[in-house]
Design an enzyme around this catalytic site. Structure first.
Site, short mmCIF file in Angstrom:
data_model
loop_
_atom_site.label_atom_id
_atom_site.label_comp_id
_atom_site.label_asym_id
_atom_site.label_seq_id
_atom_site.Cartn_x
_atom_site.Cartn_y
_atom_site.Cartn_z
N GLY A 127 2.36 -1.17 2.13
CA GLY A 127 2.38 -2.33 1.25
C GLY A 127 2.47 -1.96 -0.21
O GLY A 127 2.85 -0.84 -0.56
N HIS A 185 10.67 1.03 -1.24
CA HIS A 185 10.49 0.47 0.11
C HIS A 185 11.70 -0.39 0.49
O HIS A 185 12.19 -0.33 1.62
CB HIS A 185 9.23 -0.41 0.17
CG HIS A 185 7.95 0.32 -0.07
ND1 HIS A 185 7.19 0.12 -1.21
CD2 HIS A 185 7.27 1.24 0.67
CE1 HIS A 185 6.09 0.87 -1.15
NE2 HIS A 185 6.12 1.57 -0.02
N SER A 228 3.67 3.19 -5.07
CA SER A 228 2.69 2.11 -5.19
C SER A 228 1.59 2.50 -6.17
O SER A 228 1.02 1.66 -6.86
CB SER A 228 2.08 1.79 -3.82
OG SER A 228 3.11 1.50 -2.90
N GLY A 287 10.98 7.71 3.57
CA GLY A 287 11.49 8.17 2.29
C GLY A 287 11.41 9.68 2.16
O GLY A 287 10.42 10.30 2.58
N ASP A 338 8.40 11.49 0.22
CA ASP A 338 7.29 12.12 0.94
C ASP A 338 7.89 13.15 1.89
O ASP A 338 7.91 12.97 3.11
CB ASP A 338 6.48 11.05 1.67
CG ASP A 338 5.86 10.07 0.69
OD1 ASP A 338 4.91 10.44 0.00
OD2 ASP A 338 6.37 8.93 0.58
P1 AMP Z 1 4.03 4.13 1.55
O1 AMP Z 1 3.92 2.64 1.50
O2 AMP Z 1 3.73 4.81 0.27
O3 AMP Z 1 3.33 4.73 2.75
O4 AMP Z 1 5.58 4.43 1.79
C1 AMP Z 1 6.27 3.86 2.87
C2 AMP Z 1 7.61 4.53 2.98
O5 AMP Z 1 8.34 4.32 1.77
C3 AMP Z 1 7.49 6.05 3.16
O6 AMP Z 1 8.45 6.47 4.12
C4 AMP Z 1 7.79 6.58 1.79
O7 AMP Z 1 8.34 7.88 1.79
C5 AMP Z 1 8.82 5.57 1.30
N1 AMP Z 1 8.90 5.56 -0.16
C6 AMP Z 1 7.86 5.52 -1.03
N2 AMP Z 1 8.31 5.61 -2.30
C7 AMP Z 1 9.66 5.71 -2.23
C8 AMP Z 1 10.71 5.84 -3.20
N3 AMP Z 1 10.44 5.89 -4.50
N4 AMP Z 1 11.98 5.92 -2.76
C9 AMP Z 1 12.26 5.88 -1.43
N5 AMP Z 1 11.32 5.77 -0.46
C10 AMP Z 1 10.04 5.69 -0.85
#
Ligand code: AMP
Length: 305
Positions: A31, A37, A187, A148, A151
């Protein structure tokens, strides 16, 4: 858009779609959604007939209780953004639904490549990730899942898990989306003060310098790492946890970096822990304007492939 909060209902929905012959794309998130995202959602929509996005702040992947408590949450805003984007289902379970026997119950242990870097600095983090992602995969029953490359170690750990345990899902890695100033969207960026954000741009400068050096013929991992450290260690307000050059699949450090090797960084800026990386060579380019305003853009600007 349907909001589903139980594993059983999500499985029923996916089975119905599957019976209709629909291909299902799945985007797991915690979220506090941003353009990074949404780029995953767009990729999932391009390549599938139906898209499920999960929004679940997973307690077991936080090794630091304060970080979990401070993690930004705004489900109303997330749901509105996902409805606008045309997502079919948002899966929004609570912790009891995801951990019916408590957080100490059955889990999936991440493999060896979870030992270094993020794994070393965040003990237990990747076991929490592999456990929750396994459960989410069993709930979503998707054909493809989107992660993404920001990570990068997480992506490598998930690919290894899918290979090792035979999950019937294709893992798709997506480029990092950056703000106008080059900072990778996260986030956690909402917790950076304007000064912190300015300081955080040292990460972008360091990664861009490593890319330039590599393009100019420097391929010694030691030299490239020295370049990263030279910029980061001299940057005020930046507390480096690690800076390294690694193989994208094994996260081992090669003597000589080949195209596709990753420059990876983790650093604390103010109260926020940031991670970022770039692929060296392999067409990966950070587009950024370091002197521009410090607000986080909502549109994908910088593109890395
Ligand atoms: P999170 O909500 O931080 O767990 O991220 C959810 C997904 O979004 C994960 O696969 C992250 O690697 C991806 N993600 C987070 N930030 C970015 C970004 N700046 N560009 C592309 N994907 C992202």
């Amino acid at each position: 858009m349907r909001i589903i909060d139980t594993v059983a209902r999500l499985q029923s929905q996916s089975r119905l779609w599957c019976a209709e012959g629909a291909r299902i794309g799945f985007v797991p998130t915690m979220g506090a959604l941003h353009a990074g995202h949404l780029s995953l959602v767009e990729a999932a929509q391009r390549e599938n007939d139906r898209v499920i996005v999960s929004v679940f702040v997973n307690p077991t992947q936080f090794n630091d209780g304060a970080d979990l408590a401070a993690y930004p949450r705004d489900f109303e805003a997330d749901a509105a953004m996902l409805a606008d984007a045309g997502v079919d289902v948002v899966f929004h379970p609570d912790a009891d639904e995801m951990y019916p026997s408590g957080t100490g119950a059955t889990g999936v242990r991440a493999g060896d490549l979870a030992r270094n870097y993020e794994g070393a600095h965040r003990p237990g983090h990747f076991d929490g990730v592999t456990t929750v992602v396994s459960h989410l995969f069993n709930a979503a029953l998707a054909d493809r899942a989107y992660f993404g490359r920001k990570d990068a170690q997480q992506l490598a750990v998930i690919r290894a898990m899918v290979r090792d345990l035979g999950f019937p899902v294709e893992i798709v890695g997506c480029p990092t989306v950056r703000g106008d100033d080059g900072l990778a969207m996260s986030s956690r960026n909402s917790r950076l003060t304007p000064q912190d954000r300015q300081a955080a741009l040292a990460l972008v400068r360091a990664l861009a310098a490593a890319q330039r050096d590599f393009a100019g013929g420097d391929s010694s991992a030691e030299l490239l790492t020295g370049r990263l450290r030279g910029i980061l260690d001299g940057a005020p307000g930046v507390d480096v946890e690690y800076a390294a050059v690694v193989d994208p699949d094994t996260f081992e450090t090669p003597l000589v970096a080949g195209p596709g090797a990753l420059a990876v960084i983790a650093a604390r800026v103010g109260s926020v822990r940031l991670i970022d990386n770039v692929a060296l060579g392999a067409g990966d380019v950070i587009q950024f304007a370091p002197t521009q305003p410090t607000t986080q853009s909502t549109a994908p600007q910088g593109v890395m492939s």
